[in-house]
Design an enzyme around this catalytic site. Structure first.
Site, PDB file in Angstrom:
ATOM      1  N   SER A  98       0.576  -0.977   0.100  1.00 30.91           N
ATOM      2  CA  SER A  98       0.157   0.131   0.229  1.00 30.91           C
ATOM      3  C   SER A  98       0.668   0.825  -0.128  1.00 30.91           C
ATOM      4  O   SER A  98       1.501   1.608   1.252  1.00 30.91           O
ATOM      5  CB  SER A  98      -0.589   0.286   1.112  1.00 30.91           C
ATOM      6  OG  SER A  98      -1.932  -1.323   1.306  1.00 30.91           O
TER       7      SER A  98
ATOM      8  N   LYS B 112      -7.908   1.554  -3.221  1.00 26.44           N
ATOM      9  CA  LYS B 112      -7.145   1.071  -1.789  1.00 26.44           C
ATOM     10  C   LYS B 112      -7.127   1.854  -0.461  1.00 26.44           C
ATOM     11  O   LYS B 112      -7.468   2.078   0.586  1.00 26.44           O
ATOM     12  CB  LYS B 112      -5.592   0.359  -1.667  1.00 26.44           C
ATOM     13  CG  LYS B 112      -5.026  -0.141  -0.215  1.00 26.44           C
ATOM     14  CD  LYS B 112      -5.797  -0.995   0.117  1.00 26.44           C
ATOM     15  CE  LYS B 112      -5.545  -1.358   1.753  1.00 26.44           C
ATOM     16  NZ  LYS B 112      -4.666  -2.203   1.612  1.00 26.44           N
TER      17      LYS B 112
END
Length: 297
Positions: free
Chosen positions: A102, A176
């Site tokens: 991420s 995300k």
């Protein structure tokens, strides 16, 4: 027994932590030839029993790989491993980099441009579902990049969960961030609501049971709410990681000229939870920060 029937690929997995370990195991079980690397080699050693080859240096793990998966800590670490530790230079033209870490969307776009310049394909493919999803092969995988690269990554995604192509480079990471905004904010709402009920004399477990199935129900209420009721804050997804993602969301919102006041408020609460010693606990430990504020800790 193999868990898919796709022709085996030569894969490399970089970053064998809480997510990288079960993901690499599932790829081994799917019959792929898997090379692995981790900064702390001992964390990768258990994968040798699953058939993976453990490497001392990241560049050695990737030189023969068709597809390289990154599960590294954050954007600066990804950039360092790629461009300073020799991984990008070691990857074959025509191979594919799949970043499941991420990181910020702008970092993903930058990495993609630099890799494409040397003939390496790139997808940003962060995941949601935590360690439970990684172990079970039920991750939600949010993918940005070119459609052709998404198609050739399908044999890798299939054993791991459900992959969705959401747009060009960087949009997997943007998705995300949206996911993490919803998760982080909802954890805060569940914690605050359960604590309010407890302050007024209600049984938190019964409150959670009562509202399950109604409009307030959610996976967060079921999983994280149960952890709050049981005071079980063993880390699955850490407060520190949730805070990193919330800060990335705020940074991206600022780049886009977008106001995100709710995310900003919750980012501050996660930061205070980390400052108070709960950084390495499960992100549901935001409950402890709110409990302490109300004299309930």
């Amino acid at each position: 027994m193999q868990i898919n029937e796709a022709p085996p690929l030569s894969l490399a997995v970089l970053g064998i932590g809480m997510m990288g370990l079960p993901i690499a195991r599932r790829l081994c079980a799917a019959g792929h030839r898997v090379q692995v690397w981790n900064r702390t080699r001992a964390k990768a050693e258990p994968l040798a029993a699953a058939g993976a080859v453990v490497h001392e240096h990241a560049a050695d793990a990737v030189h023969a790989a068709d597809i390289v998966l990154s599960l590294l800590e954050n954007g600066p670490v990804v950039a360092d491993v790629l461009f300073q530790q020799g991984v990008a230079a070691a990857m074959r033209p025509g191979s594919l980099w799949v970043d499941m870490a991420s990181i910020q969307p702008r970092e993903a776009r930058d990495h993609a441009a630099r890799l494409q310049a040397q003939g390496v394909g790139c997808l940003d493919a962060p995941v949601s579902g935590g360690t439970v999803g990684a172990q079970a092969g039920t991750l939600a995988i949010m993918v940005g990049g070119e459609a052709a690269d998404f198609a050739r990554a399908q044999p890798v995604f299939a054993p791991l969960g459900r992959a969705t192509h959401v747009g060009p480079h960087g949009t997997g990471q943007l998705t995300k961030l949206a996911n993490q905004m919803i998760v982080g904010i909802t954890i805060g709402a569940v914690a605050e609501a359960l604590l309010l009920a407890a302050k007024g004399g209600a049984d938190m477990a019964k409150v959670r049971e009562a509202i399950s199935g109604g409009f307030a129900d959610s996976r967060i209420l079921q999983l994280h709410g149960q952890r709050m009721v049981e005071q079980d804050f063993a880390p699955r997804g850490r407060v520190s990681v949730q805070l990193k993602d919330m800060r990335n969301a705020i940074a991206t919102a600022q780049e886009l000229g977008f106001e995100a006041p709710v995310t900003g408020l919750l980012t501050g609460l996660y930061a205070q939870a980390a400052d108070h010693g709960w950084a390495d606990l499960d992100q549901s430990a935001l409950f402890l920060e709110l409990a302490q504020r109300n004299g309930m800790a």
